[in-house]
Design an enzyme around this catalytic site. Sequence first.
Site, PDB file in Angstrom:
ATOM      1  N   GLY A  32     -13.120 -33.026  33.870  1.00 44.43           N
ATOM      2  CA  GLY A  32     -14.204 -32.241  34.439  1.00 44.43           C
ATOM      3  C   GLY A  32     -13.973 -31.773  35.858  1.00 44.43           C
ATOM      4  O   GLY A  32     -14.768 -31.002  36.396  1.00 44.43           O
ATOM      5  N   CYS A  33     -12.904 -32.197  36.502  1.00 41.83           N
ATOM      6  CA  CYS A  33     -12.616 -31.789  37.878  1.00 41.83           C
ATOM      7  C   CYS A  33     -12.321 -30.288  37.910  1.00 41.83           C
ATOM      8  O   CYS A  33     -11.444 -29.796  37.194  1.00 41.83           O
ATOM      9  CB  CYS A  33     -11.422 -32.576  38.418  1.00 41.83           C
ATOM     10  SG  CYS A  33     -10.835 -32.012  40.032  1.00 41.83           S
ATOM     11  N   ALA A  34     -13.049 -29.556  38.739  1.00 42.39           N
ATOM     12  CA  ALA A  34     -12.894 -28.102  38.818  1.00 42.39           C
ATOM     13  C   ALA A  34     -11.483 -27.706  39.237  1.00 42.39           C
ATOM     14  O   ALA A  34     -10.905 -26.765  38.675  1.00 42.39           O
ATOM     15  CB  ALA A  34     -13.925 -27.522  39.787  1.00 42.39           C
ATOM     16  N   THR A  83      -9.032 -28.206  36.447  1.00 44.14           N
ATOM     17  CA  THR A  83      -9.198 -27.120  35.478  1.00 44.14           C
ATOM     18  C   THR A  83      -8.440 -25.884  35.945  1.00 44.14           C
ATOM     19  O   THR A  83      -7.717 -25.260  35.155  1.00 44.14           O
ATOM     20  CB  THR A  83     -10.689 -26.800  35.272  1.00 44.14           C
ATOM     21  OG1 THR A  83     -11.335 -27.972  34.752  1.00 44.14           O
ATOM     22  CG2 THR A  83     -10.879 -25.638  34.313  1.00 44.14           C
TER      23      THR A  83
END
Length: 142
Positions: A11-13, A16
């Site tokens: 989930g880390c932007a 990603t």
Amino acid sequence: MATVVFYEKPGCANNTRQKVMLAAAGHTVLARSLLTEKWEAQRLRAFFGTLPVAEWFNPSAPRITSGEVRPGALDESAALALMLADPLLIRRPLMEVDGQRRVGFDQDAVHRWIGLASKMPHENLEACSKGHDARPCPVVAA
């Protein structure tokens, strides 16, 4: 093109964005959770190469920003023990390609290593832009 085993905080932007850049360059990205992987000291140590111990750590980790953990004051054994107990301390991503292991996402270094199609100018793709806890970061659509 390479197959990249990519250890991330789900989930880390920024993770990603990093995966999108790798895929855009034609690489196959096999994403795995850095937080749930069963690490052993010797295997984890291999990702850090010749980097100083302080550079093994995620500077945005809560225990580092609070001052509880001071990476510059640790030797290799103490650093690895802390990381095995608290994977949020590990700098990310960890990447493996054909047995070669690396930590972090310096775009120039990654480009020299396996190639990137493009770079994101003026962005630190390692700094946490969201919260500093164990909950997954919001996922940014690619």
